[in-house]
Design a protein around this motif. Sequence first.
Motif, PDB file in Angstrom:
ATOM      1  N   LEU A 140       0.832  -1.203   0.000  1.00  0.00           N
ATOM      2  CA  LEU A 140       0.000   0.000   0.000  1.00  0.00           C
ATOM      3  C   LEU A 140       0.869   1.257   0.000  1.00  0.00           C
ATOM      4  O   LEU A 140       0.601   2.216  -0.743  1.00  0.00           O
ATOM      5  CB  LEU A 140      -0.929   0.000   1.220  1.00  0.00           C
ATOM      6  N   THR A 141       1.923   1.250   0.815  1.00  0.00           N
ATOM      7  CA  THR A 141       2.845   2.389   0.855  1.00  0.00           C
ATOM      8  C   THR A 141       3.523   2.598  -0.498  1.00  0.00           C
ATOM      9  O   THR A 141       3.620   3.720  -1.003  1.00  0.00           O
ATOM     10  CB  THR A 141       3.917   2.174   1.945  1.00  0.00           C
ATOM     11  N   GLY A 142       3.975   1.497  -1.088  1.00  0.00           N
ATOM     12  CA  GLY A 142       4.597   1.570  -2.404  1.00  0.00           C
ATOM     13  C   GLY A 142       3.638   2.091  -3.457  1.00  0.00           C
ATOM     14  O   GLY A 142       4.010   2.897  -4.313  1.00  0.00           O
ATOM     15  N   ALA A 143       2.374   1.635  -3.391  1.00  0.00           N
ATOM     16  CA  ALA A 143       1.361   2.069  -4.356  1.00  0.00           C
ATOM     17  C   ALA A 143       1.113   3.572  -4.247  1.00  0.00           C
ATOM     18  O   ALA A 143       0.997   4.270  -5.270  1.00  0.00           O
ATOM     19  CB  ALA A 143       0.062   1.296  -4.130  1.00  0.00           C
ATOM     20  N   ALA A 148       1.624   8.725  -6.687  1.00  0.00           N
ATOM     21  CA  ALA A 148       1.882  10.164  -6.557  1.00  0.00           C
ATOM     22  C   ALA A 148       2.859  10.630  -7.627  1.00  0.00           C
ATOM     23  O   ALA A 148       2.703  11.719  -8.203  1.00  0.00           O
ATOM     24  CB  ALA A 148       2.436  10.469  -5.167  1.00  0.00           C
ATOM     25  N   ARG A 149       3.842   9.796  -7.930  1.00  0.00           N
ATOM     26  CA  ARG A 149       4.812  10.161  -8.986  1.00  0.00           C
ATOM     27  C   ARG A 149       4.173  10.051 -10.370  1.00  0.00           C
ATOM     28  O   ARG A 149       4.379  10.925 -11.232  1.00  0.00           O
ATOM     29  CB  ARG A 149       6.045   9.246  -8.895  1.00  0.00           C
ATOM     30  N   PHE A 150       3.394   9.001 -10.601  1.00  0.00           N
ATOM     31  CA  PHE A 150       2.788   8.803 -11.920  1.00  0.00           C
ATOM     32  C   PHE A 150       1.745   9.876 -12.243  1.00  0.00           C
ATOM     33  O   PHE A 150       1.455  10.119 -13.416  1.00  0.00           O
ATOM     34  CB  PHE A 150       2.151   7.415 -12.008  1.00  0.00           C
ATOM     35  N   MET A 151       1.177  10.517 -11.201  1.00  0.00           N
ATOM     36  CA  MET A 151       0.182  11.573 -11.427  1.00  0.00           C
ATOM     37  C   MET A 151       0.769  12.754 -12.198  1.00  0.00           C
ATOM     38  O   MET A 151       0.038  13.524 -12.808  1.00  0.00           O
ATOM     39  CB  MET A 151      -0.377  12.067 -10.088  1.00  0.00           C
ATOM     40  N   MET A 152       2.082  12.888 -12.151  1.00  0.00           N
ATOM     41  CA  MET A 152       2.717  13.967 -12.906  1.00  0.00           C
ATOM     42  C   MET A 152       2.705  13.693 -14.414  1.00  0.00           C
ATOM     43  O   MET A 152       2.909  14.599 -15.216  1.00  0.00           O
ATOM     44  CB  MET A 152       4.179  14.137 -12.442  1.00  0.00           C
ATOM     45  N   ASP A 153       2.468  12.420 -14.790  1.00  0.00           N
ATOM     46  CA  ASP A 153       2.529  12.036 -16.201  1.00  0.00           C
ATOM     47  C   ASP A 153       1.202  11.562 -16.776  1.00  0.00           C
ATOM     48  O   ASP A 153       1.103  11.388 -17.991  1.00  0.00           O
ATOM     49  CB  ASP A 153       3.561  10.908 -16.387  1.00  0.00           C
ATOM     50  N   MET A 154       0.198  11.317 -15.901  1.00  0.00           N
ATOM     51  CA  MET A 154      -1.059  10.735 -16.371  1.00  0.00           C
ATOM     52  C   MET A 154      -2.212  11.130 -15.456  1.00  0.00           C
ATOM     53  O   MET A 154      -1.981  11.642 -14.356  1.00  0.00           O
ATOM     54  CB  MET A 154      -0.929   9.205 -16.451  1.00  0.00           C
ATOM     55  N   PRO A 155      -3.475  10.900 -15.887  1.00  0.00           N
ATOM     56  CA  PRO A 155      -4.628  11.247 -15.042  1.00  0.00           C
ATOM     57  C   PRO A 155      -4.630  10.480 -13.728  1.00  0.00           C
ATOM     58  O   PRO A 155      -4.002   9.418 -13.598  1.00  0.00           O
ATOM     59  CB  PRO A 155      -5.826  10.844 -15.911  1.00  0.00           C
ATOM     60  N   PHE A 156      -5.392  10.996 -12.741  1.00  0.00           N
ATOM     61  CA  PHE A 156      -5.412  10.437 -11.384  1.00  0.00           C
ATOM     62  C   PHE A 156      -5.789   8.955 -11.370  1.00  0.00           C
ATOM     63  O   PHE A 156      -5.114   8.135 -10.738  1.00  0.00           O
ATOM     64  CB  PHE A 156      -6.400  11.229 -10.514  1.00  0.00           C
ATOM     65  N   VAL A 193      14.817   6.279 -15.344  1.00  0.00           N
ATOM     66  CA  VAL A 193      16.161   5.887 -14.919  1.00  0.00           C
ATOM     67  C   VAL A 193      16.784   6.871 -13.939  1.00  0.00           C
ATOM     68  O   VAL A 193      17.577   6.474 -13.064  1.00  0.00           O
ATOM     69  CB  VAL A 193      17.068   5.689 -16.157  1.00  0.00           C
ATOM     70  N   GLU A 194      16.426   8.172 -14.029  1.00  0.00           N
ATOM     71  CA  GLU A 194      17.013   9.169 -13.133  1.00  0.00           C
ATOM     72  C   GLU A 194      15.994   9.714 -12.128  1.00  0.00           C
ATOM     73  O   GLU A 194      16.274  10.718 -11.467  1.00  0.00           O
ATOM     74  CB  GLU A 194      17.604  10.321 -13.953  1.00  0.00           C
ATOM     75  N   ASP A 195      14.855   9.050 -12.009  1.00  0.00           N
ATOM     76  CA  ASP A 195      13.811   9.520 -11.096  1.00  0.00           C
ATOM     77  C   ASP A 195      14.017   8.918  -9.706  1.00  0.00           C
ATOM     78  O   ASP A 195      13.948   7.691  -9.544  1.00  0.00           O
ATOM     79  CB  ASP A 195      12.430   9.128 -11.626  1.00  0.00           C
ATOM     80  N   PRO A 196      14.273   9.732  -8.679  1.00  0.00           N
ATOM     81  CA  PRO A 196      14.562   9.186  -7.346  1.00  0.00           C
ATOM     82  C   PRO A 196      13.380   8.463  -6.711  1.00  0.00           C
ATOM     83  O   PRO A 196      13.574   7.456  -6.015  1.00  0.00           O
ATOM     84  CB  PRO A 196      14.961  10.424  -6.525  1.00  0.00           C
ATOM     85  N   VAL A 197      12.152   8.949  -6.916  1.00  0.00           N
ATOM     86  CA  VAL A 197      10.986   8.321  -6.288  1.00  0.00           C
ATOM     87  C   VAL A 197      10.788   6.909  -6.820  1.00  0.00           C
ATOM     88  O   VAL A 197      10.650   5.943  -6.055  1.00  0.00           O
ATOM     89  CB  VAL A 197       9.708   9.162  -6.523  1.00  0.00           C
ATOM     90  N   VAL A 198      10.770   6.766  -8.133  1.00  0.00           N
ATOM     91  CA  VAL A 198      10.550   5.446  -8.739  1.00  0.00           C
ATOM     92  C   VAL A 198      11.712   4.508  -8.409  1.00  0.00           C
ATOM     93  O   VAL A 198      11.498   3.342  -8.051  1.00  0.00           O
ATOM     94  CB  VAL A 198      10.382   5.576 -10.270  1.00  0.00           C
ATOM     95  N   ASN A 199      12.942   4.997  -8.488  1.00  0.00           N
ATOM     96  CA  ASN A 199      14.109   4.150  -8.224  1.00  0.00           C
ATOM     97  C   ASN A 199      14.173   3.686  -6.776  1.00  0.00           C
ATOM     98  O   ASN A 199      14.311   2.488  -6.501  1.00  0.00           O
ATOM     99  CB  ASN A 199      15.396   4.899  -8.583  1.00  0.00           C
ATOM    100  N   ILE A 200      14.081   4.615  -5.849  1.00  0.00           N
ATOM    101  CA  ILE A 200      14.211   4.255  -4.428  1.00  0.00           C
ATOM    102  C   ILE A 200      13.044   3.392  -3.973  1.00  0.00           C
ATOM    103  O   ILE A 200      13.228   2.396  -3.255  1.00  0.00           O
ATOM    104  CB  ILE A 200      14.331   5.528  -3.562  1.00  0.00           C
ATOM    105  N   THR A 201      11.822   3.737  -4.406  1.00  0.00           N
ATOM    106  CA  THR A 201      10.653   2.926  -4.044  1.00  0.00           C
ATOM    107  C   THR A 201      10.785   1.514  -4.597  1.00  0.00           C
ATOM    108  O   THR A 201      10.524   0.530  -3.892  1.00  0.00           O
ATOM    109  CB  THR A 201       9.355   3.570  -4.578  1.00  0.00           C
ATOM    110  N   SER A 202      11.212   1.403  -5.853  1.00  0.00           N
ATOM    111  CA  SER A 202      11.372   0.082  -6.475  1.00  0.00           C
ATOM    112  C   SER A 202      12.436  -0.739  -5.756  1.00  0.00           C
ATOM    113  O   SER A 202      12.248  -1.931  -5.493  1.00  0.00           O
ATOM    114  CB  SER A 202      11.745   0.238  -7.957  1.00  0.00           C
ATOM    115  N   MET A 203      13.567  -0.106  -5.427  1.00  0.00           N
ATOM    116  CA  MET A 203      14.641  -0.835  -4.733  1.00  0.00           C
ATOM    117  C   MET A 203      14.183  -1.347  -3.375  1.00  0.00           C
ATOM    118  O   MET A 203      14.468  -2.483  -2.994  1.00  0.00           O
ATOM    119  CB  MET A 203      15.873   0.062  -4.593  1.00  0.00           C
ATOM    120  N   LEU A 204      13.462  -0.507  -2.635  1.00  0.00           N
ATOM    121  CA  LEU A 204      12.978  -0.926  -1.323  1.00  0.00           C
ATOM    122  C   LEU A 204      11.960  -2.047  -1.437  1.00  0.00           C
ATOM    123  O   LEU A 204      11.973  -3.002  -0.644  1.00  0.00           O
ATOM    124  CB  LEU A 204      12.364   0.277  -0.578  1.00  0.00           C
TER     125      LEU A 204
END
Length: 448
Positions: A140-143, A148-156, A193-204
């Motif tokens: 749920l936290t990851g979602a 929140a990051r994907f909202m910058m690129d697509m509808p809610f 590839v250079e997005d900290p939110v997607v990278n750090i969330t994915s790694m965790l």
Amino acid sequence: MANLSFGHLRLTPPKILSLGFVVLIAAGTLLLCLPAASTGGRISFIDALFMATSATCVTGLAVIDTGTQLTAFGQIVLLVLFQFGGLGFVTMATLITLVLNKRISLKERLLLQESMNQNSMQGIVKLIRRVLIYSLVIQLTGAILLAARFMMDMPFGKAAYYGVFHSISIFNNAGFDLFGDVHGPFSGLTRYVEDPVVNITSMLLIFLGGIGFIVLSDVIDFPKRKRLTLHSKVVLSTSAALIVIGAAIFFWLELNSTLKPLHAGGKIMASFLQAITPRSGGVTTIEIPLLRESTQFLMILLMFIGAAPGSTGGGIKITTFAILASTAYARLRGKEDIVMFRHRISKENVYRAITMTLLSLMLVVISTMLLSVTESADFLTVLFEAVSAFGTSGITMGLTTELTTIGKVLVIILMFVGRTGPLTLAYALKPKNSKELYRYPEGNITIG
């Protein structure tokens, strides 16, 4: 090992676990064969079987594009399959039993003990409750973070759906994504590839899904108990070493190649993600075919090692690798005992680790030889595909979408054995134990 009676059948827990995966795969295949599951008419039976196996075995290899060739119904079928496959169908069945407030039977406790790689049934239901709660909270936290990051690129609405799908996929080490076939047959996350939110969330998410629920529970209890079990110490220390060493080597090899266009922070994030994801994660932000051959071979080694026991990942497992390394170190120093964190490792565990590794190596070697015959690709590409399927890593150099029918069948078998485990499958298929009435005299063989 205890047998469970089902009518006239007497099945061991490994057999039931293996059959459970077969049932999930069969159900998923039938659902994916429906016209409602695909955007361009029915997909073939072999492709549906491949996708269902890849999802149930939380691999992520795909012969069709998940984002463009599957409808929302087909995508949700995959999501359910890799959620059940990641947490284990026995765990999910227990969740339903707990929700209905029913009693957990002895048969179910034996299955839970086997599915979680526990040595006893004591506290197993409590552990399962924790597993379910931790998994729900983490996913749920990851979602939320990804949405929140994907909202910058697509509808809610689309961002929320993408956040949920990718969080569940990445945590369960499934590796499926919905971003479409933008960069060829590779992960759509290359755009981040250079997005900290997607990278750090994915790694965790990959790390937490890959260390195993036993370790996760142990770490959360650490402030209260002030100590970790030997299993947790081995998993955490070996994982940390593989991640740091893997990231450092990746950075060194690719600094003047695929990492060159990235800024300093992007280079570091890409190196760490590509060091973590081979151990069963399946999401990449760098196009694998563009890597140097030495880097690709590094990823093959990491995929073969895999994740921790009782996790959502595959491979020979971190603990197996740690025991083998400790055994070699002890023998080189002339020590009889294999010691890890001031604990002596039993010979039974050493034999199990050696057996697991040899069976896995034989399976990969034979599969690679067969795929080299059936597929039109260079040897490293074929080896990469075979190890990726066995390690349920889901990373490809582009061969997956080009596989022949025979090749697809071979990869399906690899994914299934990689998820259930060579030893579990061997125990499931072995004949009834017979007592040895005599022992042969000991003999000596020269080694080395």
